[in-house]
Scaffold this active site. Structure first.
Site, mmCIF file in Angstrom:
data_model
loop_
_atom_site.group_PDB
_atom_site.id
_atom_site.type_symbol
_atom_site.label_atom_id
_atom_site.label_comp_id
_atom_site.label_asym_id
_atom_site.label_seq_id
_atom_site.Cartn_x
_atom_site.Cartn_y
_atom_site.Cartn_z
ATOM 1 N N SER A 29 0.809 -1.386 -0.191
ATOM 2 C CA SER A 29 -0.038 -0.102 0.021
ATOM 3 C C SER A 29 0.705 1.257 -0.009
ATOM 4 O O SER A 29 1.660 1.567 -0.854
ATOM 5 C CB SER A 29 -0.679 -0.161 0.980
ATOM 6 O OG SER A 29 -1.877 0.976 1.315
ATOM 7 N N ARG A 45 -3.659 4.604 20.539
ATOM 8 C CA ARG A 45 -3.642 3.394 20.312
ATOM 9 C C ARG A 45 -2.558 2.832 19.727
ATOM 10 O O ARG A 45 -1.681 3.399 19.017
ATOM 11 C CB ARG A 45 -4.994 3.178 19.107
ATOM 12 C CG ARG A 45 -4.932 3.942 17.951
ATOM 13 C CD ARG A 45 -6.009 3.485 17.063
ATOM 14 N NE ARG A 45 -5.647 2.454 16.370
ATOM 15 C CZ ARG A 45 -4.826 2.317 15.323
ATOM 16 N NH1 ARG A 45 -4.337 3.398 14.852
ATOM 17 N NH2 ARG A 45 -4.521 1.114 14.484
ATOM 18 N N ALA A 46 -2.452 1.595 19.910
ATOM 19 C CA ALA A 46 -1.231 0.665 19.348
ATOM 20 C C ALA A 46 -1.682 0.808 17.738
ATOM 21 O O ALA A 46 -2.686 -0.062 17.429
ATOM 22 C CB ALA A 46 -1.083 -0.513 19.891
HETATM 23 C C1 16G Z 1 -4.451 -0.558 7.566
HETATM 24 C C2 16G Z 1 -5.798 -0.684 7.362
HETATM 25 C C3 16G Z 1 -6.570 0.876 7.493
HETATM 26 C C4 16G Z 1 -6.144 1.407 9.003
HETATM 27 C C5 16G Z 1 -4.692 1.557 9.075
HETATM 28 C C6 16G Z 1 -4.336 1.826 10.253
HETATM 29 C C7 16G Z 1 -7.063 -1.924 5.695
HETATM 30 C C8 16G Z 1 -7.184 -2.341 4.435
HETATM 31 N N1 16G Z 1 -6.114 -1.188 5.973
HETATM 32 O O1 16G Z 1 -3.685 -0.096 6.551
HETATM 33 O O2 16G Z 1 -7.906 0.640 7.364
HETATM 34 O O3 16G Z 1 -6.443 2.949 8.652
HETATM 35 O O4 16G Z 1 -4.144 0.215 8.899
HETATM 36 O O5 16G Z 1 -2.786 1.542 10.379
HETATM 37 O O6 16G Z 1 -7.664 -2.454 6.656
HETATM 38 P P1 16G Z 1 -2.209 1.994 11.956
HETATM 39 O O7 16G Z 1 -2.776 0.751 12.554
HETATM 40 O O8 16G Z 1 -0.686 1.895 11.926
HETATM 41 O O9 16G Z 1 -2.655 3.185 12.704
HETATM 42 MG MG MG Z 2 -4.065 1.035 0.400
#
Ligand code: 16G
Ligand code: MG
Length: 528
Positions: free
Chosen positions: A69, A487-488
């Site tokens: 991504s 949050r983690a």
């Molecule tokens: C992932 C998730 C996204 C979320 C992000 C948070 C999917 C397809 N992707 O990219 O929705 O916003 O994680 O990232 O579910 P973080 O936990 O590092 O903050």
């Molecule tokens: Mg993406």
């Protein structure tokens, strides 16, 4: 039980790879994601599991997407797609984690244990489709996937380069083929055709004003958007930028939805003038944000919250014009990252119910299914709209009593095809936003004018444990409109701190205090 021949084939294939020492893998919100050179054995395990998942579901097609991504070019990742194009069922995430951590000389045994634990009927067929983004490591990883699928005698189709939502679309099409729920043709062309046909229907009688500059993050969305534009022979003036997929290091570098959202600025490469509409996709084109610079050249972001409010207000109005509003429960799903002003606007102006879920598309998607029309977006630009069977029936079976009602029903019908209901899709969401702005006759400035965002502090990242809710709540109560949480992260080794308040300085101050509180509670946390 797996046959001795299959177990032997798994063991032999696995021994081509080496497991990175001391590394523990976990299937998180984004599947597995890390430095690409650590991923061979993980992808091998995911290949094995994809076959098992398909067998468990009587041979339905399962998807495997190889992408990281918005992460830097040297990373990669892998995730599984369930039959209706949804994220992998949560219970199976633990099986994925188990297989990925199995020592290679035991992996065939762990596979066999899983077969028994999950109760998989091994005589069932197994079918898998897969695709990848444009990362250089993708071809090697697809080779590994191929080896796992071949060892376990799985039928598979390699769709080569695709955006993540395109693969989700194909999976859903494959599994609905020939049924009354057939989602579309299971091919890339079928995907474009569905978008183009429905976009034209939505756009009947309305015109798009001005041009749209689309930053493709130098990822797979670039060439795919160009394909879409070729087929979209409508007066939509799209300028494609950052679509270099040749230079591997340019991916997500100073461009893309994540850059724009976290840095709160346009990519330096953007040449758009004041008040021009701009949009950014992320590296696998499942996130979309809009933005523009105002008359004073100040950057203005229109993020996932804005897309949600725009879509919810438009669909709500259409449902009223179509005379079916009373039959449909329309609602919005957000996470704690949604700006408080958007939540207020949805409740007080749009008068729609809201569900707040944990971060991660799967949580929002499931909550959205509780509505007839479920509009879900994360502030970071992941999202879509789901329509229940009840909604689809109401739209299809209502007899219009006037031309205006007929037009509204046709428009709603076309929207159900334009919107990718399997998963959030930047290309589909972009056409949705363009169509709504055209219908409303709005410039991005008018869109922004619907409400005023509460100022927020740039996100803080900390390496220490969370779990300080009481302290955070007492801190936020000291600020006007203060709201904060920690949050983690599910994708990085960090704790994220979010803060908003009535003014930017209060938001900054609140963020600093919460970050300090988290740091004090942690062992040796430090700001990243
Ligand atoms: C992932 C998730 C996204 C979320 C992000 C948070 C999917 C397809 N992707 O990219 O929705 O916003 O994680 O990232 O579910 P973080 O936990 O590092 O903050
Ligand atoms: Mg993406």
């Amino acid at each position: 039980m797996a046959s001795p021949a299959v177990k032997k084939a798994i063991s032999e294939a696995a021994l081509q790879y080496q497991k990175p020492e001391g590394k523990v893998f976990e299937y998180g919100t984004a599947g597995f994601r890390m430095k690409a050179d650590l991923l061979n054995t993980v992808v091998f395990a995911v290949g094995l599991l994809a076959g098992l998942r398909s067998k468990k579901l009587s041979g339905q097609w399962i998807g495997v997407m190889v992408t990281a991504s918005h992460n830097p070019a040297e990373d990669n990742g892998v995730k599984l797609v369930d039959p209706m194009g949804e994220m992998l069922e949560a219970e199976w995430e633990t099986y994925a984690t188990k297989l990925a951590n199995a020592p290679l000389d035991k992996i065939a045994d762990v596979y066999d244990e899983l077969v028994k634990e999950i109760d998989v009927k091994m005589t069932n067929p197994a079918r898998v489709v897969f695709a990848r983004d444009t990362r250089a490591s993708g071809s090697r990883l697809v080779g590994v996937l191929n080896a796992a699928l071949t060892a376990t005698q799985v039928e598979f189709i390699d769709f080569k380069y695709m955006t993540t939502p395109q693969l989700h679309y194909v999976v859903r099409c494959k599994n609905t083929l020939g049924t009354q729920y057939q989602y579309g043709e299971p091919s890339e062309l079928g995907y474009y055709q569905k978008l183009v046909d429905s976009f034209k229907k939505v756009m009947r009688g309305v015109k798009v004003q001005g041009s749209l500059t689309v930053d493709c993050a130098n990822g797979v969305g670039g060439p795919k958007l160009r394909e879409l534009i070729k087929l979209l022979d409508t007066p939509l003036d799209i300028k494609v930028i950052n679509d270099d997929v040749i230079n591997p290091d340019s991916l997500n570098f100073e461009c893309g939805a994540d850059y724009v959202k976290t840095k709160q600025r346009a990519p330096p490469s953007s040449k758009a003038g004041p008040l021009d509409r701009c949009a950014s996709l992320d590296g696998d084109a499942d996130r979309l944000v809009y933005y523009f610079s105002d008359e004073s050249n100040v950057f203005r972001l229109l993020d996932g919250d804005r897309i949600a409010t725009l879509a919810a207000s438009f669909i709500g109005d259409l449902a009223r014009s179509a005379g079916i509003a009373s039959k449909l429960k329309i609602g919005v799903v957000q996470t704690a990252y949604a700006n408080g002003a958007s939540t207020d606007y949805i409740e007080k102006v749009l008068k729609l119910p809201i569900i707040c879920t944990n971060t991660g598309v799967k949580h929002l998607h499931h909550a959205a299914l509780r509505f007839d029309v479920g509009v879900y977006f994360e502030a970071n630009g992941h999202g879509t709209v789901t329509f229940s069977e009840n909604a689809l029936k109401a739209i299809k079976n209502t007899e219009p009593q006037s031309p205006a009602q007929q037009r509204a029903l046709e428009c709603l019908q076309a929207l159900t095809d334009l919107i990718n209901q399997a998963v959030g899709d930047a290309l589909s969401d972009m056409l949705l936003v363009e169509a709504i702005l055209a219908h409303k006759g709005w410039t991005p400035k008018e869109w922004l004018g619907t409400y005023t965002d509460l100022p927020l502090a740039p996100e803080r990242k900390l390496e220490s444990p969370a779990g300080l809710q009481g302290k955070i709540e007492s801190l936020q109560s000291r600020y006007h409109k203060g709201r904060s949480f920690a949050r983690a992260s599910g994708t990085e080794d960090a704790v994220r701190v979010y803060a908003e308040a009535a003014s930017r300085s209060e938001a900054d101050d609140l963020a600093t205090r919460v970050a300090n509180a988290v740091r004090e509670a942690g062992t040796d946390g430090q700001q990243a």
